[in-house]
Write a protein that holds these residues in place. Sequence first.
Motif, short mmCIF file in Angstrom:
data_model
loop_
_atom_site.label_atom_id
_atom_site.label_comp_id
_atom_site.label_asym_id
_atom_site.label_seq_id
_atom_site.Cartn_x
_atom_site.Cartn_y
_atom_site.Cartn_z
N ALA A 143 0.37 -8.62 -0.40
CA ALA A 143 1.66 -8.05 -0.83
C ALA A 143 2.48 -9.15 -1.50
CB ALA A 143 2.40 -7.49 0.37
N ASP A 144 3.23 -8.79 -2.52
CA ASP A 144 4.14 -9.75 -3.16
C ASP A 144 5.50 -9.62 -2.49
OD1 ASP A 144 2.28 -10.79 -4.95
OD2 ASP A 144 2.64 -9.20 -6.41
N PRO A 199 3.24 -0.48 -0.15
CA PRO A 199 2.17 0.50 0.04
C PRO A 199 2.69 1.93 0.01
CG PRO A 199 2.19 -1.12 1.81
CD PRO A 199 3.40 -1.38 0.97
N VAL A 216 -3.44 5.66 -4.98
CA VAL A 216 -3.53 4.32 -5.53
C VAL A 216 -4.93 4.14 -6.12
CG1 VAL A 216 -3.35 1.86 -5.01
CG2 VAL A 216 -1.94 3.50 -3.77
N MET A 258 2.94 -6.41 -6.88
CA MET A 258 2.24 -5.43 -6.06
C MET A 258 3.33 -4.58 -5.43
SD MET A 258 -0.84 -6.29 -6.67
CE MET A 258 -1.59 -5.00 -5.73
N HIS A 259 3.21 -3.27 -5.57
CA HIS A 259 4.26 -2.39 -5.07
C HIS A 259 4.10 -2.16 -3.58
CE1 HIS A 259 4.45 -0.69 -9.42
NE2 HIS A 259 5.06 -1.85 -9.30
N GLY A 309 -1.77 -9.99 -13.29
CA GLY A 309 -2.69 -9.07 -12.62
C GLY A 309 -3.94 -8.82 -13.43
N THR A 317 -2.31 7.05 0.18
CA THR A 317 -3.13 5.96 -0.34
C THR A 317 -4.12 6.43 -1.40
OG1 THR A 317 -4.49 6.23 1.58
CG2 THR A 317 -2.96 4.37 1.60
N ARG A 332 -5.16 -5.45 -4.56
CA ARG A 332 -4.32 -5.68 -3.38
C ARG A 332 -5.10 -6.44 -2.29
NH1 ARG A 332 0.18 -3.49 -1.61
NH2 ARG A 332 0.15 -1.77 -3.08
N ASP A 333 -6.40 -6.12 -2.15
CA ASP A 333 -7.23 -6.83 -1.15
C ASP A 333 -7.27 -8.33 -1.47
OD1 ASP A 333 -7.73 -4.43 0.03
OD2 ASP A 333 -9.78 -4.22 -0.75
N MET A 357 -6.48 -1.07 -8.33
CA MET A 357 -5.28 -1.62 -7.70
C MET A 357 -5.53 -1.88 -6.22
SD MET A 357 -2.69 -2.55 -9.32
CE MET A 357 -2.70 -2.76 -11.07
N ARG A 358 -6.37 -1.04 -5.58
CA ARG A 358 -6.71 -1.29 -4.16
C ARG A 358 -7.47 -2.60 -4.04
NH1 ARG A 358 -7.81 4.25 -3.27
NH2 ARG A 358 -10.04 3.94 -3.50
#
Length: 212
Positions: free
Chosen positions: A148-149, A128, A135, A125-126, A52, A132, A143-144, A139-140
């Motif tokens: 998602a993992d 959601p 977060v 990635m945790h 990351g 929000t 994530r974009d 990290m936002r």
Amino acid sequence: MAESASTAPAVDFVGGAVGYRFRSQAGRSHALLKATGVSPARPLHVVDATAGLGRDAFLLASMGATVTLIERVPEVHALLAEALEAARSESDELAGIIGRMTLLHGDARALLPTMQADVITIDPMHPPRTKTALVKQEMRLLRDLVGADLDVAELLAAALSADCRRVVLKWPLRAAAPPAPRKPSHQIAGKTVRYDVFVRSQPAAEPTARNV
Ligand SMILES: C[S@@+](CC[C@H](N)C(=O)[O-])C[C@H]1O[C@@H](n2cnc3c(N)ncnc32)[C@H](O)[C@@H]1O
């Protein structure tokens, strides 16, 4: 590489929160160190399977660990490579830390079976959060870029069968754990996240003349 700097997460080991934590030495009591067992007196080899923004890896390397970082998303890998090079030329002290960090591009599920380490860390990635606003901005943005993992159970299984003594999973404090082949040995809880620690049990001692 991301199209625009404003939509890419900042990866910076010199300034910002990571630089401040390093200069103030505030990271010395971080729960990640307890979970991994890394300290200046125990400079272990850690594989960070989900690199990351490189923050956890940098903290571990700044405490003396040798860290192999794995990142599969090309844009994130490129941002990280750039930030590592920038930090390397900043000072001799940072160059020493960056010198203990090796960045690989690839999927940790495929790479882990070929590696050996004292500790493997996993911070996917945790899921959601409902709140929000909690977060953080970086990290936002990450994530974009990453999404998602959804394959965390596969990654955890790969780590647990790899050649290492300890696996540490960083996960939201109250979220249900991803499916795993075995239960964690213990947990270290923070305010919003927890570390599930899987310690490999030592092989049974060979019988000796005394204990047979
Ligand atoms: C939440 S971030 C990790 C943040 C990191 N711990 C830090 O301190 O900055 C998760 C990262 O892991 C990467 N990732 C997830 N699964 C992976 C896998 N199987 N192999 C390699 N990278 C993976 C994602 O692309 C994402 O960049």
